[in-house]
Design a protein around this motif. Structure first.
Motif, PDB file in Angstrom:
ATOM      1  N   GLY A  29      -3.722 -56.183   5.583  1.00 49.65           N
ATOM      2  CA  GLY A  29      -2.630 -57.063   5.843  1.00 49.65           C
ATOM      3  C   GLY A  29      -1.383 -56.304   5.995  1.00 49.65           C
ATOM      4  O   GLY A  29      -0.209 -56.925   6.387  1.00 49.65           O
ATOM      5  N   ARG A  30      -1.277 -54.892   6.141  1.00 51.00           N
ATOM      6  CA  ARG A  30      -0.120 -54.423   6.560  1.00 51.00           C
ATOM      7  C   ARG A  30      -0.406 -53.370   7.668  1.00 51.00           C
ATOM      8  O   ARG A  30       0.495 -53.264   8.736  1.00 51.00           O
ATOM      9  CB  ARG A  30       0.296 -53.203   5.433  1.00 51.00           C
ATOM     10  CG  ARG A  30       0.459 -53.767   4.119  1.00 51.00           C
ATOM     11  CD  ARG A  30       0.880 -52.659   3.118  1.00 51.00           C
ATOM     12  NE  ARG A  30      -0.016 -51.612   2.753  1.00 51.00           N
ATOM     13  CZ  ARG A  30       0.380 -50.366   3.008  1.00 51.00           C
ATOM     14  NH1 ARG A  30       1.446 -50.095   3.687  1.00 51.00           N
ATOM     15  NH2 ARG A  30      -0.681 -49.455   2.730  1.00 51.00           N
ATOM     16  N   PHE A  31      -1.627 -52.879   8.077  1.00 53.01           N
ATOM     17  CA  PHE A  31      -1.884 -52.155   9.336  1.00 53.01           C
ATOM     18  C   PHE A  31      -2.662 -52.967  10.183  1.00 53.01           C
ATOM     19  O   PHE A  31      -3.323 -53.837   9.596  1.00 53.01           O
ATOM     20  CB  PHE A  31      -2.700 -51.132   8.969  1.00 53.01           C
ATOM     21  CG  PHE A  31      -1.842 -49.795   8.366  1.00 53.01           C
ATOM     22  CD1 PHE A  31      -0.664 -50.081   7.600  1.00 53.01           C
ATOM     23  CD2 PHE A  31      -2.429 -48.487   7.988  1.00 53.01           C
ATOM     24  CE1 PHE A  31       0.078 -49.087   6.837  1.00 53.01           C
ATOM     25  CE2 PHE A  31      -1.585 -47.706   7.269  1.00 53.01           C
ATOM     26  CZ  PHE A  31      -0.571 -47.867   6.719  1.00 53.01           C
ATOM     27  N   SER A  32      -2.487 -52.688  11.485  1.00 48.22           N
ATOM     28  CA  SER A  32      -3.287 -53.579  12.382  1.00 48.22           C
ATOM     29  C   SER A  32      -3.974 -52.477  13.661  1.00 48.22           C
ATOM     30  O   SER A  32      -2.789 -51.675  14.127  1.00 48.22           O
ATOM     31  CB  SER A  32      -2.563 -54.510  13.235  1.00 48.22           C
ATOM     32  OG  SER A  32      -3.224 -55.058  14.131  1.00 48.22           O
ATOM     33  N   ILE A  33      -5.321 -52.459  13.908  1.00 52.75           N
ATOM     34  CA  ILE A  33      -5.706 -51.276  14.746  1.00 52.75           C
ATOM     35  C   ILE A  33      -5.860 -52.115  15.970  1.00 52.75           C
ATOM     36  O   ILE A  33      -6.429 -53.399  16.087  1.00 52.75           O
ATOM     37  CB  ILE A  33      -7.068 -50.817  14.328  1.00 52.75           C
ATOM     38  CG1 ILE A  33      -7.234 -49.695  15.170  1.00 52.75           C
ATOM     39  CG2 ILE A  33      -8.096 -51.557  13.865  1.00 52.75           C
ATOM     40  CD1 ILE A  33      -8.423 -48.671  14.509  1.00 52.75           C
ATOM     41  N   SER A  34      -5.750 -51.517  17.194  1.00 56.09           N
ATOM     42  CA  SER A  34      -6.194 -52.441  18.444  1.00 56.09           C
ATOM     43  C   SER A  34      -6.318 -51.303  19.656  1.00 56.09           C
ATOM     44  O   SER A  34      -6.265 -50.023  19.249  1.00 56.09           O
ATOM     45  CB  SER A  34      -4.914 -52.980  18.935  1.00 56.09           C
ATOM     46  OG  SER A  34      -3.705 -52.400  19.289  1.00 56.09           O
TER      47      SER A  34
END
Length: 121
Positions: A65-70
């Motif tokens: 909910g705080r970090f996003s990997i792409s």
């Protein structure tokens, strides 16, 4: 020779954001899973997030909910967008990639040099 080069770490206030990047360079056939790990002083290294070659992501409970990997496969690059940062996110963040050097299914694990993220007021 395959290398992973990270960038984007630094000092940020609690509640702030940072974006980490990790680019793979050298000669290789393809990249399988990529991921980010972190290690805080006096603690074991822990998994932060991973992403498969087709974009399926998984996260540690502490960062959901705080970090996003792409990732950008054309650039052989993985990103970690970190929002709502907390002091407990302070650590050295390292990227990891499983890379196939040739057409064989065998993949080898590579690590970046690490980048410091410090969350402090």
């Amino acid at each position: 020779q395959v290398q992973l080069v990270e960038s984007g770490g630094g000092l940020v206030q609690p509640g702030g954001s940072l974006r980490l990047s990790c680019a793979a360079s050298g000669s290789f056939f393809s990249i399988n899973a990529m991921g980010w790990y972190r290690q805080a002083p006096g603690k074991q290294r822990e998994l932060v997030a991973t992403i498969t070659s087709d974009g399926r992501a998984d996260y540690a409970d502490s960062v959901k909910g705080r970090f996003s990997i792409s990732r950008d496969n054309a650039k052989s690059t993985v990103y970690l967008q970190m929002n709502s940062l907390k002091p407990e996110d302070t650590a050295v963040y390292s990227c990891n990639a499983k890379i196939r050097p040739g057409i064989s299914i065998i993949a080898y694990e590579y690590w970046g040099q690490g980048t410091q993220v410090t969350v402090s007021s």
